[in-house]
Design an enzyme around this catalytic site. Structure first.
Site, PDB file in Angstrom:
ATOM      1  N   ASP A 115      19.679  42.338 -13.924  1.00  0.00           N
ATOM      2  CA  ASP A 115      20.327  42.446 -15.239  1.00  0.00           C
ATOM      3  C   ASP A 115      19.359  42.924 -16.312  1.00  0.00           C
ATOM      4  O   ASP A 115      19.753  43.134 -17.454  1.00  0.00           O
ATOM      5  CB  ASP A 115      20.920  41.079 -15.643  1.00  0.00           C
ATOM      6  CG  ASP A 115      22.429  41.022 -15.445  1.00  0.00           C
ATOM      7  OD1 ASP A 115      22.983  42.000 -14.904  1.00  0.00           O
ATOM      8  OD2 ASP A 115      23.056  40.016 -15.828  1.00  0.00           O
ATOM      9  N   ASP A 259      27.659  27.175 -11.645  1.00  0.00           N
ATOM     10  CA  ASP A 259      27.545  26.704 -10.268  1.00  0.00           C
ATOM     11  C   ASP A 259      28.461  25.514  -9.984  1.00  0.00           C
ATOM     12  O   ASP A 259      29.311  25.555  -9.094  1.00  0.00           O
ATOM     13  CB  ASP A 259      26.088  26.374  -9.932  1.00  0.00           C
ATOM     14  CG  ASP A 259      25.360  25.665 -11.075  1.00  0.00           C
ATOM     15  OD1 ASP A 259      26.023  25.108 -11.964  1.00  0.00           O
ATOM     16  OD2 ASP A 259      24.112  25.656 -11.062  1.00  0.00           O
TER      17      ASP A 259
END
Length: 393
Positions: A115, A259
């Site tokens: 990224d 997560d």
């Protein structure tokens, strides 16, 4: 242990009942405000104690399942290594270790998800022969990065490593087999193990000889969650079934702890999760106390966001045990508020002569000592190898 656990829960409930029915009498508004605040803090601790007992009383201790002899039956795996601003010296070790994982080359593909859009990363990926994926924007941070890679890759299983987690050669051979024996298994998580000292271990000599902060979570807590099919995805060192992720629309992007929220979404759809308590990868601990606190603050904010936007107590798909395991994880991060109350409550009496518990000292000792002694002893008996009773503070 079960008998002691039952007696401890009984003594703690007896204490809270006595506090609620006999001690909440006050002579002024300020006494009432401080007294009720103290009682609510004790109520929080009582609830966390009971939820913790439920969560850790029956740990499920899985062992490694062997893969079938016929390699043709082994599933294809995509390894994702997301990165944003980490240095190439850190990421290089993770990528090279992933290439050394013992798995058929035609069934394993490794992708560096950058990224940061850095040219030296693209050159490195080309030099070592791994996939390099980047995107135009950085929407939804790590979760968005993983979701973008999912659209480009095709592996049946996804394996996620944070860019500082170096895997062992046996990682996939130790974690893939359960997905073949159970077609409803969506997630297998392994512990996060750190080979560098965290700020406490570096600055406090005694901290190097006691269990690490994560030992309790990546031991009895996650094994207890596994028993109730409530294992949390921890963002790294895990294997996930692609079809399960596709069913929930990819990695969760609504909160900063993508997560745990992803695991919750899959479990709402009836998918199973598992935890293998064997460290199969090693990473870097937070280097400075400031970064350590920022990380924990993000976890606390994310779990509170999940409680707000996708409350595990509400909605369909979860068993009551799963709901309570998630509730415990989310309430755990509010512990700072009761701790401030407990540290400052004695000052109300010592400095201002305010009676915030309407009782005699002998009665308080008669009710509070069984509660304290039993809870400390039982927790030490159950989890003492993973967190020392007084060092936890």
């Amino acid at each position: 242990t079960m008998i002691m656990l039952f007696l401890s829960a009984l003594m703690s409930t007896r204490y809270i009942w006595w506090r609620a029915t006999h001690t909440l009498h006050f002579n002024s508004q300020i006494e009432a405000l401080l007294g009720i605040g103290l009682f609510l803090a004790e109520l929080y601790v009582w609830l966390i104690l009971l939820l913790g007992y439920l969560q850790t009383a029956w740990p499920l201790k899985r062992t490694i399942q062997p893969l079938p002899d016929d390699v043709a039956l082994w599933p294809t795996v995509d390894i994702y290594i997301p990165s944003y601003n980490e240095s190439l010296s850190v990421v290089r070790d993770t990528v090279l270790a992933a290439q050394c994982i013992d798995y058929p080359r035609d069934k394993l593909k490794i992708y560096l998800l950058d990224d940061g859009k850095r040219s030296e990363f693209a050159v490195f990926a080309a030099d070592v022969g791994v996939g390099y994926i980047t995107r135009e924007d950085n929407r939804h941070a790590k979760a968005g990065n993983l979701n973008h890679a999912m659209k480009i890759t095709k592996g049946e299983l996804l394996c996620v490593f944070d860019c500082d987690h170096v895997a062992t050669r046996a990682f996939l051979q130790a974690t893939v087999a359960p997905f073949l024996t159970d077609d409803r298994l969506a997630l297998l998580q392994t512990p996060h193990y750190f080979y560098s000292p965290d700020p406490f271990e570096r600055n406090l000599v005694a901290a190097r000889h006691i269990p690490n902060e994560g030992a309790l979570f990546y031991g009895p807590v996650q094994q207890g969650n596994d028993n109730w099919n409530a294992t949390f995805f921890c963002g790294s060192c895990a294997v996930i079934r692609r079809t399960a992720l596709e069913e929930i629309g990819g990695f969760a992007v609504e909160t900063v702890t993508e997560d745990a929220h992803t695991a919750l979404k899959m479990q709402r759809r009836g998918w199973k999760s598992a935890f293998l308590a064997i460290p199969l990868a090693a990473g870097l601990a937070t280097e400075r106390l400031g970064l350590h606190i920022i990380q924990r603050t993000r976890w606390a904010r994310g779990m509170t966001q999940i409680f707000r936007v996708d409350n595990p107590l509400l909605g369909r798909g979860l068993k009551w045990q799963q709901r309570l395991c998630y509730l415990n994880a989310m309430l755990h991060f509010q512990f700072g508020l009761p701790r401030v109350v407990f540290l400052t409550a004695p000052l109300a009496y010592l400095l201002f002569n305010l009676n915030i518990i309407h009782s005699s000292a002998s009665l308080i000792f008669a009710y509070v000592l069984p509660h304290l002694v039993m809870s400390l002893y039982v927790n030490s008996r159950m989890n003492g190898r993973f967190r020392y009773t007084f060092w936890g503070e």
